[in-house]
Design a protein around this motif. Structure first.
Motif, PDB file in Angstrom:
ATOM      1  N   MET A  62       0.824  -1.218   0.000  1.00  9.50           N
ATOM      2  CA  MET A  62       0.000   0.000   0.000  1.00  9.50           C
ATOM      3  C   MET A  62       0.851   1.258   0.000  1.00  9.50           C
ATOM      4  SD  MET A  62      -3.177  -0.235   2.582  1.00  9.50           S
ATOM      5  CE  MET A  62      -4.344  -1.573   2.536  1.00  9.50           C
ATOM      6  N   TYR A  89     -10.546  -0.116   2.589  1.00  8.62           N
ATOM      7  CA  TYR A  89      -9.926   1.111   2.111  1.00  8.62           C
ATOM      8  C   TYR A  89      -9.831   1.041   0.600  1.00  8.62           C
ATOM      9  CZ  TYR A  89      -8.970   1.392   7.012  1.00  8.62           C
ATOM     10  OH  TYR A  89      -9.123   1.418   8.369  1.00  8.62           O
ATOM     11  N   HIS A  90     -10.530   1.952  -0.077  1.00  9.28           N
ATOM     12  CA  HIS A  90     -10.709   1.877  -1.528  1.00  9.28           C
ATOM     13  C   HIS A  90      -9.379   1.954  -2.265  1.00  9.28           C
ATOM     14  CE1 HIS A  90     -14.879   2.245  -0.563  1.00  9.28           C
ATOM     15  NE2 HIS A  90     -14.701   3.449  -0.025  1.00  9.28           N
ATOM     16  N   SER A  91      -9.271   1.166  -3.296  1.00  2.83           N
ATOM     17  CA  SER A  91      -8.005   1.030  -4.014  1.00  2.83           C
ATOM     18  C   SER A  91      -7.629   2.290  -4.781  1.00  2.83           C
ATOM     19  CB  SER A  91      -8.083  -0.155  -4.985  1.00  2.83           C
ATOM     20  OG  SER A  91      -9.153   0.016  -5.898  1.00  2.83           O
ATOM     21  N   GLN A  93      -7.680   5.271  -3.759  1.00  2.00           N
ATOM     22  CA  GLN A  93      -7.057   6.275  -2.913  1.00  2.00           C
ATOM     23  C   GLN A  93      -5.539   6.177  -2.990  1.00  2.00           C
ATOM     24  OE1 GLN A  93      -9.029   5.116   0.754  1.00  2.00           O
ATOM     25  NE2 GLN A  93      -9.925   7.168   0.847  1.00  2.00           N
ATOM     26  N   ARG A  97      -2.732   8.260   1.932  1.00  6.60           N
ATOM     27  CA  ARG A  97      -4.037   8.478   2.552  1.00  6.60           C
ATOM     28  C   ARG A  97      -4.571   7.188   3.170  1.00  6.60           C
ATOM     29  NH1 ARG A  97      -7.766  12.768   3.788  1.00  6.60           N
ATOM     30  NH2 ARG A  97      -9.722  11.709   4.228  1.00  6.60           N
ATOM     31  N   LYS A  98      -4.390   6.072   2.476  1.00  3.61           N
ATOM     32  CA  LYS A  98      -4.874   4.794   2.997  1.00  3.61           C
ATOM     33  C   LYS A  98      -4.173   4.430   4.302  1.00  3.61           C
ATOM     34  CE  LYS A  98      -4.245   2.470  -0.867  1.00  3.61           C
ATOM     35  NZ  LYS A  98      -4.215   1.332  -1.825  1.00  3.61           N
ATOM     36  N   GLU A 101      -5.448   6.593   7.096  1.00  8.60           N
ATOM     37  CA  GLU A 101      -6.795   6.204   7.525  1.00  8.60           C
ATOM     38  C   GLU A 101      -6.760   4.968   8.417  1.00  8.60           C
ATOM     39  OE1 GLU A 101      -9.489   5.758   4.303  1.00  8.60           O
ATOM     40  OE2 GLU A 101      -9.742   7.907   4.003  1.00  8.60           O
ATOM     41  N   ILE A 102      -5.947   3.997   8.041  1.00  9.82           N
ATOM     42  CA  ILE A 102      -5.833   2.780   8.849  1.00  9.82           C
ATOM     43  C   ILE A 102      -5.258   3.124  10.223  1.00  9.82           C
ATOM     44  CG2 ILE A 102      -4.704   0.534   9.025  1.00  9.82           C
ATOM     45  CD1 ILE A 102      -4.743   0.423   5.947  1.00  9.82           C
TER      46      ILE A 102
END
Length: 539
Positions: A62, A89-91, A93, A97-98, A101-102
């Motif tokens: 990621m 988590y949308h791919s 993004q 950012r991912k 968010e996690i």
């Protein structure tokens, strides 16, 4: 030939910079798989490297080779409290950012609030740890937990954000632990985005534009130096709020634009105000009657007269005046029922007005002379620094304060004009300090000729709670320098921070300092010293 190099993560910024045919764009590649793994492993303690960190390979993919994302991933996997489903988590993004968010989703609710609150400070700003934790407390982000103090819990949140690499520690020359933090631009953009979505903190630029996330503004961060925000925003705000509070229908006030009236209406419910830069243009602060946190730290041009209106903010919990030119605190402020933190550091305030029953938890200043009755401050946990002069009555007050307030966690004392005749009162005071529950003790400008008294008392009485003991000797004038480092200083076994000046530094003096088991910061000044070698045998 002049060559300019600009760096950016934004495609539109990159394109706008290329206005000449000779301009070129260099597209930096991310780290490859091998180097990504090397960087990731370097952020993992050796004790953890032999254990399998669940999801590390998928998380590294990621990151897309971005060093910051890899660093935050390492911090997340070391502390991750639950196995989060990565497919949520949308791919499309960006990898950064991912990862953020996690990391954010894995925080507990109180730490999430503390993390979002970082957007209440300007971008590229070094945030002082103590200021941040006290504001967290005033905002009620820190819940009570067992027997731990608010400070201990807040500090654990601060350290958690560092260990997760969401903030970067900042240090100064006087401490071995982080004294503040900075925030990477990408992380700050992420915090600002979430903060805006949740109406957590509103920047001054958004107030000026009239674009609000919700009907009311909770917290405001305003840079009064930026494009005259203070003038354009608060001139109309003041008029409209005064109109609302007086139920006036004055024609001139009613001529304000719709946007200015909306801005004022939103600000009437604000709970937290922070001003940066030139604060001379801020309005009468009493109109913000729901404010809990008011931070004017380092504000330029603040006058004593502007403080009068603060005494009418009945819900105020935190007042930051540090680094301003105020010289006097109105008595009305000391009577505020909910005020728990008053920060007067780096100001010219040397005396507080008479008061009774103050609920202050943190009283911070530089050499403050406090009137009799200080012992009535039953909620006090932090007091620094107060000026201890040659005054027997004041000694009695301070002895009573330390004896009575078993919850006092931090005490800073600045010594001034203590004579040998007053050693008896000082001895009782030092004896009480040794028997206290203090965790942090700061003795500033302690007289050299009374070092023997301190040593005599503290070799018999030692606090079991003391975590940080900072001693700064009175060495600023040449005629006050002692001849050499006293050998007996080695008996101050709890000493962690020492500033001392002597005429001559000798090898035996260095060995005496080297025998202090807890010493982590030493500033040793000398007028003239011979050459000598220092080895591990010296401590």
């Amino acid at each position: 030939m002049l060559c300019l190099i600009m760096t950016t993560c934004q495609k539109d910024v990159k394109e706008s910079c290329c206005i000449h045919p000779t301009d070129a764009v260099y597209q930096m590649e991310g780290l490859g798989n091998k180097n990504s793994k090397i960087l990731f492993d370097s952020k993992i303690p050796s004790s953890k490297k032999h254990s399998q960190l669940e999801g590390s390979d998928e998380m590294l993919k990621m990151c897309g080779g971005m060093p910051l994302a890899i660093t935050i991933t390492a911090g997340l996997l070391l502390r991750k409290s639950a196995c989060l489903p990565l497919d949520q988590y949308h791919s499309e993004q960006q990898g950064m950012r991912k990862i953020l968010e996690i990391s954010y989703d894995d925080l507990t609710l109180p730490v999430k609030s503390c993390f979002l609150y970082l957007s209440a400070f300007p971008e590229n700003y070094t945030i002082k740890k103590d200021r941040l934790i006290r504001r967290w407390g005033a905002e009620r982000f820190i819940p009570k937990r067992n027997e731990e103090s608010l400070w201990e819990i807040g500090e654990s949140y601060f350290n958690e954000l560092i260990s997760r690499r969401l903030i970067q520690p900042a240090f100064d020359d006087d401490d071995d632990h982080p004294t503040g933090c900075t925030i990477h631009d990408d992380v700050f953009d992420f915090i600002e985005s979430l903060s805006s979505e949740e109406n957590f903190v509103t920047a001054g630029a958004k107030l000026k534009s009239g674009l609000f996330p919700c009907d009311s503004v909770r917290r405001v961060c305003l840079d009064c130096d930026e494009d005259d925000e203070g003038d354009t925003l608060f001139s109309s705000t003041y008029c409209t709020l005064e109109q609302n509070s007086r139920d006036s229908s004055d024609d001139e006030q009613n001529s304000s634009s719709d946007k200015d009236e909306a801005t004022s209406l939103h600000l009437s419910q604000v709970r937290s105000l922070a001003f940066y830069g030139d604060v001379r243009r801020i309005p009468d602060l009493s109109i913000f009657k729901f404010v809990r946190v008011l931070d004017l730290t380092d504000g330029k041009g603040l006058e004593n007269e502007q403080l009068e209106s603060i005494g009418r903010l009945s819900l105020l919990r935190y007042l930051g005046l540090g680094g301003t030119k105020v010289t006097k605190v109105p008595q009305q402020i000391m009577k505020l029922d909910h005020l728990s933190t008053l920060d007067l550091r780096q100001t010219k305030v040397k005396k507080l007005p008479e008061y009774e029953g103050s609920k202050l938890v943190s009283l911070l200043a530089n050499g403050l002379t406090i009137p009799r009755g200080i012992g009535g401050m039953e909620s006090l946990e932090e007091l620094s620094t107060v000026c201890l002069r040659g005054n027997a009555l004041f000694h009695e007050d301070m002895i009573g304060l330390v004896h009575r307030l078993r919850g006092l966690r931090m005490l800073g004392v600045k010594f001034s004009n203590i004579t040998e005749e007053e050693e008896v009162g000082l001895k009782y005071f030092l004896d009480e300090l040794g028997r206290s529950n203090l965790q942090f003790l700061f003795l500033d400008e302690y007289p050299h000729h009374l070092l023997g008294l301190l040593l005599d008392v503290w070799t018999h009485v030692r606090s079991g709670c003391l975590q940080k003991f900072e001693l700064r000797m009175d060495w600023l004038h040449f005629f006050r320098y002692p001849e050499r480092v006293p050998q007996t200083i080695s008996f101050l076994e709890d000493l962690t921070h020492l500033h001392i000046g002597v005429l001559v530094v000798e090898a035996q003096g260095v060995r005496a300092l080297g025998s202090l088991p807890k010493l982590v910061v030493l500033k040793l000044y000398s007028y003239n010293s011979p050459r000598f070698s220092v080895s591990s045998k010296d401590g």
